[in-house]
Motif scaffolding. Structure first.
Motif, PDB file in Angstrom:
ATOM      1  N   ILE B 156       0.821  -1.214   0.000  1.00 16.04           N
ATOM      2  CA  ILE B 156       0.000   0.000   0.000  1.00 16.04           C
ATOM      3  C   ILE B 156       0.856   1.266   0.000  1.00 16.04           C
ATOM      4  O   ILE B 156       0.610   2.192  -0.759  1.00 16.04           O
ATOM      5  CB  ILE B 156      -0.974  -0.023   1.201  1.00 16.04           C
ATOM      6  CG1 ILE B 156      -2.128  -0.937   0.876  1.00 16.04           C
ATOM      7  CG2 ILE B 156      -1.480   1.367   1.522  1.00 16.04           C
ATOM      8  CD1 ILE B 156      -3.057  -1.200   2.029  1.00 16.04           C
ATOM      9  N   GLY B 157       1.910   1.278   0.802  1.00 15.93           N
ATOM     10  CA  GLY B 157       2.745   2.467   0.904  1.00 15.93           C
ATOM     11  C   GLY B 157       3.361   2.855  -0.424  1.00 15.93           C
ATOM     12  O   GLY B 157       3.399   4.037  -0.792  1.00 15.93           O
ATOM     13  N   TYR B 158       3.797   1.858  -1.167  1.00 15.32           N
ATOM     14  CA  TYR B 158       4.456   2.107  -2.449  1.00 15.32           C
ATOM     15  C   TYR B 158       3.471   2.710  -3.447  1.00 15.32           C
ATOM     16  O   TYR B 158       3.757   3.712  -4.100  1.00 15.32           O
ATOM     17  CB  TYR B 158       4.987   0.781  -2.974  1.00 15.32           C
ATOM     18  CG  TYR B 158       5.938   0.898  -4.117  1.00 15.32           C
ATOM     19  CD1 TYR B 158       7.281   1.205  -3.895  1.00 15.32           C
ATOM     20  CD2 TYR B 158       5.515   0.695  -5.424  1.00 15.32           C
ATOM     21  CE1 TYR B 158       8.159   1.304  -4.939  1.00 15.32           C
ATOM     22  CE2 TYR B 158       6.395   0.796  -6.478  1.00 15.32           C
ATOM     23  CZ  TYR B 158       7.717   1.097  -6.238  1.00 15.32           C
ATOM     24  OH  TYR B 158       8.590   1.197  -7.272  1.00 15.32           O
ATOM     25  N   MET B 159       2.286   2.089  -3.521  1.00 18.86           N
ATOM     26  CA  MET B 159       1.273   2.589  -4.449  1.00 18.86           C
ATOM     27  C   MET B 159       0.811   3.981  -4.020  1.00 18.86           C
ATOM     28  O   MET B 159       0.556   4.845  -4.852  1.00 18.86           O
ATOM     29  CB  MET B 159       0.077   1.629  -4.488  1.00 18.86           C
ATOM     30  CG  MET B 159       0.442   0.226  -4.919  1.00 18.86           C
ATOM     31  SD  MET B 159       1.320   0.197  -6.489  1.00 18.86           S
ATOM     32  CE  MET B 159       2.310  -1.265  -6.285  1.00 18.86           C
ATOM     33  N   MET B 160       0.746   4.182  -2.692  1.00 18.79           N
ATOM     34  CA  MET B 160       0.327   5.485  -2.158  1.00 18.79           C
ATOM     35  C   MET B 160       1.238   6.597  -2.668  1.00 18.79           C
ATOM     36  O   MET B 160       0.767   7.666  -3.083  1.00 18.79           O
ATOM     37  CB  MET B 160       0.366   5.414  -0.634  1.00 18.79           C
ATOM     38  CG  MET B 160       0.037   6.699   0.060  1.00 18.79           C
ATOM     39  SD  MET B 160       0.539   6.598   1.791  1.00 18.79           S
ATOM     40  CE  MET B 160       2.318   6.783   1.636  1.00 18.79           C
ATOM     41  N   ILE B 161       2.553   6.326  -2.676  1.00 18.89           N
ATOM     42  CA  ILE B 161       3.503   7.344  -3.137  1.00 18.89           C
ATOM     43  C   ILE B 161       3.236   7.702  -4.597  1.00 18.89           C
ATOM     44  O   ILE B 161       3.232   8.879  -4.977  1.00 18.89           O
ATOM     45  CB  ILE B 161       4.961   6.823  -2.981  1.00 18.89           C
ATOM     46  CG1 ILE B 161       5.298   6.606  -1.510  1.00 18.89           C
ATOM     47  CG2 ILE B 161       5.951   7.764  -3.631  1.00 18.89           C
ATOM     48  CD1 ILE B 161       5.435   7.873  -0.705  1.00 18.89           C
ATOM     49  N   ILE B 162       2.945   6.678  -5.413  1.00 19.81           N
ATOM     50  CA  ILE B 162       2.670   6.955  -6.828  1.00 19.81           C
ATOM     51  C   ILE B 162       1.395   7.781  -6.971  1.00 19.81           C
ATOM     52  O   ILE B 162       1.331   8.747  -7.737  1.00 19.81           O
ATOM     53  CB  ILE B 162       2.563   5.635  -7.622  1.00 19.81           C
ATOM     54  CG1 ILE B 162       3.878   4.862  -7.517  1.00 19.81           C
ATOM     55  CG2 ILE B 162       2.208   5.916  -9.080  1.00 19.81           C
ATOM     56  CD1 ILE B 162       3.855   3.517  -8.201  1.00 19.81           C
ATOM     57  N   TYR B 163       0.358   7.421  -6.180  1.00 20.52           N
ATOM     58  CA  TYR B 163      -0.889   8.190  -6.252  1.00 20.52           C
ATOM     59  C   TYR B 163      -0.678   9.619  -5.753  1.00 20.52           C
ATOM     60  O   TYR B 163      -1.247  10.567  -6.301  1.00 20.52           O
ATOM     61  CB  TYR B 163      -1.996   7.507  -5.440  1.00 20.52           C
ATOM     62  CG  TYR B 163      -2.584   6.301  -6.133  1.00 20.52           C
ATOM     63  CD1 TYR B 163      -3.073   6.401  -7.433  1.00 20.52           C
ATOM     64  CD2 TYR B 163      -2.657   5.073  -5.494  1.00 20.52           C
ATOM     65  CE1 TYR B 163      -3.606   5.302  -8.081  1.00 20.52           C
ATOM     66  CE2 TYR B 163      -3.197   3.968  -6.131  1.00 20.52           C
ATOM     67  CZ  TYR B 163      -3.668   4.085  -7.422  1.00 20.52           C
ATOM     68  OH  TYR B 163      -4.195   3.003  -8.054  1.00 20.52           O
ATOM     69  N   ILE B 164       0.121   9.790  -4.721  1.00 22.98           N
ATOM     70  CA  ILE B 164       0.376  11.144  -4.208  1.00 22.98           C
ATOM     71  C   ILE B 164       1.014  11.989  -5.300  1.00 22.98           C
ATOM     72  O   ILE B 164       0.599  13.127  -5.559  1.00 22.98           O
ATOM     73  CB  ILE B 164       1.281  11.084  -2.953  1.00 22.98           C
ATOM     74  CG1 ILE B 164       0.470  10.578  -1.760  1.00 22.98           C
ATOM     75  CG2 ILE B 164       1.858  12.458  -2.640  1.00 22.98           C
ATOM     76  CD1 ILE B 164       1.282  10.393  -0.499  1.00 22.98           C
TER      77      ILE B 164
END
Lengths: 440, 283
Positions: B156-164
């Protein structure tokens, strides 16, 4: 200027790529000194036993110092021998000496095995039963270490409970002692058996080693050495002993699925349990740092209530067979055969195998091993007891063992007849099915 | 500039191309050849024909692990992307400590899969034994959800960074314009932000779908496929075909499974890329 810079940058990229590839190509193979290799050959031993890595490295260095023949010993990490061997043997400098674990393990590697018939090292074997032959009669492997397993007992704790190892000479005795200890568990402060861990680090003690007993008794009754269809005549005995283990243990049976072999050993070392099913290879770990002395320990046969229990010995045999890679260069093969011969005949070699590795080797020039369990095995055989042979090398596949392990784990958590039927099915039906796949 | 690029592009492409050929194309071709063979190691293969594919496709454990993997991919992809996107929305607001939260959510991604599997194995077993339920080695349901929870926690954290990154790139003038037009929060999210972060969604979906399909180390260390083959995903099934059985014929069958597997993953990934690309808008 820009062009020069771009070109330099691109060159750097290519260079780093080349270096990267080169680096991964050589790590792990640890090839010997290539100078003079043509003349003398070199040895590359892919060792199976991680606990003996240090001793092998030292022995290899001694041999090189003595003869100038480079010997490289690489040890595969626990449980990864087949994968490591598969990767290493395809390389330019493959292992010249490797091992297989028996007839069914040999099926994978038979195309790589040099025929050892007539080699000096084969002539040193004490018995033909340690020679592993392929279907067409070539001598593919030589068993190089004999090991025994049974129930390791803590004599001190056993005495506290009011018994001695001599009191246990049959399954009925073992059951009586174990159940008595369980009944007085709170008062005594220890349990009968260390945890029968069914985690993958530990379940081989039961799905392979303990399962050897019903196979052994069936083979004995039928007078055979191997079969493609097992009948499971002695599975009730298997259930008896397994029930005894799991119901007289340090923990609740439902927790066994997560217990590791380290858990089990630590319980035994901490004096939480009297019995610990394992083999002579545990001697080092149990006596290290003064944990136990020879006076504290004894190994008793695994009685399951079958056969002539008065004459039953420890389970003794080998699943470690040395094979020489026939695709190695002639000089390397010769160097490897010389090294093997030296290991099992010279004073230094036999001493290292016996003292430092704790092995009993099935060769004429073997030195006596200080390993207590091995000495006990010899003593029992001298008394006229018959060792239980290792028949688990005839188990059809890892897959068979894994399925049996799963069924046993489920049974341990819920000891219903339906779950035992699943164990029987995994044992009998799956044996035939896996043999069909093995030969198909 | 254009001219220089045309002149010099081989110099820049060559290293990557060489790496791609050495590291991917060549092994893939070799694998393709081996999938038709019976072999112990790569250099003693003998031709066996299509039999390997027939055996692979008729293997019940393989089709079971395919279904198990598909179920896992669907559940994990939805959960990972849903939660990651929500976190990204929250953490792009101007609240205190967003950087700390971003770091904390990203951290699990830095732990290796095998280690993670063993840690979660202990955690889940502790929880199950507290409720007196069968432990994970005997519990297919716990194995499945354990895998889902673990992978969510990790990814989740990795994908979150891309979405941010995607959300921060939404042009403020668009947001302002929609505000002036009277769009409420939900409308802004669905009609303005979501279309603008489509490129991020494409890449995140691609990463999660392929990662979930290829999941191996976490599967090996968390459940090991236990009980039996019940929590075995495709990659682990291929590995077990290779190493849990004796005899050279099994290597070929494993290889055939691996080829089927890679074609499957490439096919699904390409389909997904095309489907989400078509929804992307030009800025």
């Amino acid at each position: 200027m820009k062009k020069v810079f771009a070109l330099a940058l691109a060159m750097l990229m290519v260079l780093s790529l080349a270096v990267g590839c080169g680096g991964t190509g050589t790590t792990g193979t640890g090839t010997g000194d290539s100078a003079g290799e043509e003349a003398t050959g070199s040895v590359y031993y892919l060792n199976f036993k991680p606990e003996q890595d240090g001793a092998w490295q030292k022995l290899a260095a001694d041999y090189t110092a003595k003869t100038g023949v480079p010997v490289t010993v690489v040890t595969a990490a626990s449980g990864t021998y087949e994968t490591t061997l598969g990767a290493e043997i395809a390389k330019d400098e493959p292992p010249t000496l490797f091992q297989v674990n028996g007839p069914n393990g040999l099926k994978n590697w038979v195309d790589y095995c040099y025929d050892l018939s007539g080699s000096p090292v084969a002539g040193e074997l004490t018995s033909d039963s340690f020679a592993l032959k392929s279907a067409d009669g070539a001598l593919c492997g030589i068993g190089y270490v004999i090991e025994s397993y049974g129930i390791i007992a803590n004599k001190t704790l056993l005495a506290q409970a009011g018994y001695a190892v001599e009191d246990i000479a049959s399954f009925a005795d073992l059951k009586k002692v174990a159940e008595d200890i369980t009944a007085r568990k709170d008062e005594l402060g220890f349990a009968a058996f260390s945890s029968t861990g069914m985690d993958s680090s530990s379940d081989w003690r039961f799905k392979t080693h303990l399962a050897n007993l019903p196979i052994y008794f069936e083979y004995q009754a039928d007078g055979i050495n191997s079969t493609e269809t097992i009948k499971g005549d002695f599975l009730d005995n298997y259930r008896q002993i397994f029930d005894l283990y799991i119901n007289n243990s340090t923990c609740a049976p439902a927790e066994l699925s997560a217990k590791t072999v380290d858990d089990s050993r630590n319980e035994f070392l901490a004096g939480e349990a009297v019995f610990f099913q394992n083999g002579s290879w545990e001697y080092g770990a149990l006596t290290a740092e003064g944990a136990y002395t020879d006076d504290d320990l004894a190994m008793i046969p695994i009685y399951v209530g079958a056969g002539d229990e008065a004459k039953q010995g420890l389970c003794t045999g080998t699943e470690n067979y040395w094979c020489v890679n026939k695709n190695a260069s002639e000089a390397d093969i010769k160097a490897t055969l010389d090294f093997m011969y030296w290991c099992v005949t010279s004073d230094e070699g036999t001493a290292a195998l016996a003292n430092e590795m704790g092995f009993v080797i099935p060769f004429k020039g073997a030195a006596e091993s200080p390993n207590l369990f091995v000495k006990q095995d010899a003593a029992m055989t001298a008394e006229g007891k018959v060792p239980v042979s290792w028949n688990f090398t005839t188990m059809p596949s890892e897959e068979w063992k894994n399925m049996l392990g799963t069924a046993l784990t489920a049974y341990a958590a819920d000891q219903s007849d339906a779950n035992w039927d699943a164990v029987v099915k995994a044992f009998v039906d799956n044996w035939a099915a896996e043999y069909a796949l093995l030969n198909g | 500039m254009e001219k220089a690029l045309r002149k010099w592009f081989p110099v820049f492409v060559l290293p990557t191309l060489a790496a791609f050929i050495v590291g991917f194309i060549w092994p893939f071709l070799q694998a393709l050849y081996l999938s038709f063979c019976k072999f112990t190691t790569v250099d003693n293969a003998s031709w066996a024909g299509f039999g390997n594919y027939i055996k692979a496709l008729t293997d019940d454990t393989f089709s079971y692990s395919f279904l198990f993997t598909v179920a896992f991919v669907i559940v994990a992809t939805v959960l990972i992307n849903g939660i990651a996107f929500m976190l990204a929305l929250v953490l792009t607001r101007s609240i205190r400590g967003t950087n700390i939260f971003r770091t904390v959510f990203f951290l699990p991604n830095l732990i290796g899969g095998i280690v993670l599997g063993y840690i979660w194995n202990i955690l889940i077993n502790a929880l199950l034994s507290k409720f007196a339920l069968p432990l994970i080695a005997l519990n297919t349901t716990a194995g499945f959800w354990g895998l889902v929870v673990m992978l969510c926690w990790q990814q989740i954290g990795y994908m979150m960074i891309i979405y941010i990154a995607g959300l921060q790139n939404v042009p403020p003038e668009l947001l302002e314009a929609s505000q002036i037009d009277g769009a409420n929060r939900l409308q802004t999210l669905l009609r303005v932000k979501l279309p603008m972060v489509m490129p991020s969604i494409t890449i995140c979906l691609f990463l999660t779908i392929t990662n979930c399909f290829k999941l191996f180390d976490q599967n090996l260390s968390l459940t090991g496929g236990a009980p039996g083959h019940d929590t075995e995903m495709l990659a682990l099934n291929i590995y077990n075909t290779f190493y849990a059985r004796s005899g050279p014929q099994w290597k070929g069958i494993g290889q055939a499974k691996a080829v089927i597997f890679s074609i499957l993953v490439v096919g699904i990934a390409l389909f997904q890329l095309r489907a989400t690309r078509s929804k992307e808008v030009q800025q």
